[in-house]
Design a protein around this motif. Structure first.
Motif, mmCIF file in Angstrom:
data_model
loop_
_atom_site.group_PDB
_atom_site.id
_atom_site.type_symbol
_atom_site.label_atom_id
_atom_site.label_comp_id
_atom_site.label_asym_id
_atom_site.label_seq_id
_atom_site.Cartn_x
_atom_site.Cartn_y
_atom_site.Cartn_z
ATOM 1 N N LYS A 100 0.850 -1.185 0.000
ATOM 2 C CA LYS A 100 0.000 0.000 0.000
ATOM 3 C C LYS A 100 0.890 1.242 0.000
ATOM 4 O O LYS A 100 1.819 1.349 0.802
ATOM 5 C CB LYS A 100 -0.914 0.026 1.234
ATOM 6 N N ILE A 101 0.600 2.173 -0.904
ATOM 7 C CA ILE A 101 1.344 3.427 -0.985
ATOM 8 C C ILE A 101 0.661 4.450 -0.083
ATOM 9 O O ILE A 101 -0.536 4.720 -0.235
ATOM 10 C CB ILE A 101 1.389 3.950 -2.433
ATOM 11 N N VAL A 102 1.433 5.033 0.845
ATOM 12 C CA VAL A 102 0.831 5.959 1.811
ATOM 13 C C VAL A 102 1.398 7.380 1.717
ATOM 14 O O VAL A 102 0.868 8.294 2.346
ATOM 15 C CB VAL A 102 0.976 5.422 3.250
ATOM 16 N N TYR A 103 2.490 7.575 0.960
ATOM 17 C CA TYR A 103 3.039 8.924 0.809
ATOM 18 C C TYR A 103 3.796 9.026 -0.513
ATOM 19 O O TYR A 103 4.090 8.022 -1.162
ATOM 20 C CB TYR A 103 3.968 9.283 1.977
ATOM 21 N N ARG A 104 4.101 10.258 -0.904
ATOM 22 C CA ARG A 104 4.891 10.480 -2.113
ATOM 23 C C ARG A 104 5.812 11.675 -1.906
ATOM 24 O O ARG A 104 5.570 12.534 -1.050
ATOM 25 C CB ARG A 104 3.988 10.722 -3.325
ATOM 26 N N ALA A 105 6.867 11.723 -2.720
ATOM 27 C CA ALA A 105 7.823 12.827 -2.686
ATOM 28 C C ALA A 105 7.496 13.811 -3.805
ATOM 29 O O ALA A 105 7.310 13.416 -4.954
ATOM 30 C CB ALA A 105 9.244 12.299 -2.850
ATOM 31 N N VAL A 106 7.420 15.091 -3.458
ATOM 32 C CA VAL A 106 7.130 16.151 -4.426
ATOM 33 C C VAL A 106 8.423 16.920 -4.696
ATOM 34 O O VAL A 106 9.008 17.500 -3.775
ATOM 35 C CB VAL A 106 6.051 17.107 -3.890
ATOM 36 N N PRO A 107 8.911 16.940 -5.949
ATOM 37 C CA PRO A 107 10.209 17.558 -6.260
ATOM 38 C C PRO A 107 10.238 19.060 -5.966
ATOM 39 O O PRO A 107 9.247 19.770 -6.134
ATOM 40 C CB PRO A 107 10.369 17.299 -7.761
ATOM 41 N N GLN A 108 11.419 19.524 -5.525
ATOM 42 C CA GLN A 108 11.694 20.942 -5.321
ATOM 43 C C GLN A 108 12.965 21.300 -6.100
ATOM 44 O O GLN A 108 13.808 20.441 -6.357
ATOM 45 C CB GLN A 108 11.894 21.250 -3.835
ATOM 46 N N SER A 109 13.112 22.558 -6.449
ATOM 47 C CA SER A 109 14.287 23.005 -7.198
ATOM 48 C C SER A 109 15.447 23.327 -6.262
ATOM 49 O O SER A 109 15.246 23.733 -5.114
ATOM 50 C CB SER A 109 13.950 24.249 -8.025
ATOM 51 N N MET A 110 16.653 23.158 -6.764
ATOM 52 C CA MET A 110 17.844 23.538 -6.019
ATOM 53 C C MET A 110 17.958 25.062 -5.992
ATOM 54 O O MET A 110 17.624 25.737 -6.967
ATOM 55 C CB MET A 110 19.081 22.920 -6.681
ATOM 56 N N THR A 111 18.420 25.607 -4.881
ATOM 57 C CA THR A 111 18.536 27.061 -4.763
ATOM 58 C C THR A 111 19.698 27.576 -5.611
ATOM 59 O O THR A 111 20.665 26.853 -5.887
ATOM 60 C CB THR A 111 18.762 27.482 -3.305
ATOM 61 N N ASP A 112 19.612 28.843 -6.007
ATOM 62 C CA ASP A 112 20.682 29.455 -6.800
ATOM 63 C C ASP A 112 22.005 29.439 -6.047
ATOM 64 O O ASP A 112 23.075 29.243 -6.643
ATOM 65 C CB ASP A 112 20.309 30.898 -7.163
ATOM 66 N N ASP A 113 21.946 29.654 -4.732
ATOM 67 C CA ASP A 113 23.173 29.666 -3.935
ATOM 68 C C ASP A 113 23.839 28.292 -3.936
ATOM 69 O O ASP A 113 25.068 28.187 -4.090
ATOM 70 C CB ASP A 113 22.854 30.092 -2.500
ATOM 71 N N ASP A 114 23.046 27.224 -3.782
ATOM 72 C CA ASP A 114 23.620 25.877 -3.791
ATOM 73 C C ASP A 114 24.182 25.520 -5.163
ATOM 74 O O ASP A 114 25.220 24.856 -5.264
ATOM 75 C CB ASP A 114 22.565 24.852 -3.367
#
Length: 228
Positions: free
Chosen positions: A136-150
């Protein structure tokens, strides 16, 4: 000393960051994805002999539905997941120390019907002969962008600690999207699967002695102290 970059989601990011800072490391980075719950239906607990769980996120994001399963013992991938299970009111059947497949192999020889609670990003498992499993799938990962500083700092090199396959995949996407040079960056990874998912072209890829945050950060510290 090289900068250590952390990209795991919260609340783990803050925990790892504080630990790394206490170790005297220069820490940068921000979560490359957030974790959110998904709708799921709880099957009849009487059909199962136990739960197979590979992440503490199951107990953070499983919702009230998970309370119906507290009579089932949890076979947890590691100490952090086992602690989260106990805090949620579960008893622990077994705690692994070398990944989910290794944990499953330790149960070989027993006739079990397991309910696997997982995220959308999950490793494929090879079932021992006498074990059946429903997922059973109970969660998912939502992508975020890398910061300009990183992005700017990573162009000059550093060490990235990877806690999961999802983080490894996101790191590749961001490096390719911003045309960054992998050969400038060392990776400290939590296990062989994550190393494989990170791909090729990095300055080095080293695997932690055990799949835990403390072991991973100890490896990362050693890499940060290597010559530029």
């Amino acid at each position: 000393m090289k900068t250590l970059f952390l990209f795991r989601p919260e609340p783990g990011w803050s925990v790892s960051s504080k630990t790394a800072l206490d170790m005297g490391l220069d820490v940068s980075g921000a979560p490359l994805f957030t974790v959110e719950p998904v709708d799921w239906e709880v099957p009849d607990p009487e059909q199962f002999d136990g739960l197979l769980v590979g992440s503490a996120n199951v107990f953070r994001h499983g919702g009230k539905q998970i309370d119906r399963l507290t009579k089932l013992p949890v076979h947890a991938v590691g100490d952090a997941t086992a602690d989260a299970a106990r805090n949620a009111g579960f008893l622990i059947g077994r705690t692994g120390g070398g990944g989910l497949q290794s944990l499953l192999d330790e149960l070989d020889g027993r006739e079990l019907h397991l309910l696997r609670l997982a995220g959308e990003d999950r490793v494929t498992l090879r079932l021992p002969e006498k074990i059946r499993m429903e997922t059973k799938i109970v969660y998912r990962a939502v992508p975020q962008s890398m910061t300009d500083d990183d992005i700017a700092r990573l162009r000059t090199g550093g060490v990235v600690a990877l806690h999961s396959g999802a983080a490894a995949e996101r790191l590749q996407v961001e490096f390719d999207r911003h045309e960054m040079d992998r050969s400038q960056v060392d990776l400290a990874v939590i296990g062989p699967r994550v190393a494989e998912m990170a791909g090729e072209g990095w300055r080095s890829v080293e695997i932690a002695d055990a799949p835990g945050d403390s072991e991973l950060l100890a490896l990362a510290r050693a890499l940060c102290q290597t010559d530029e």
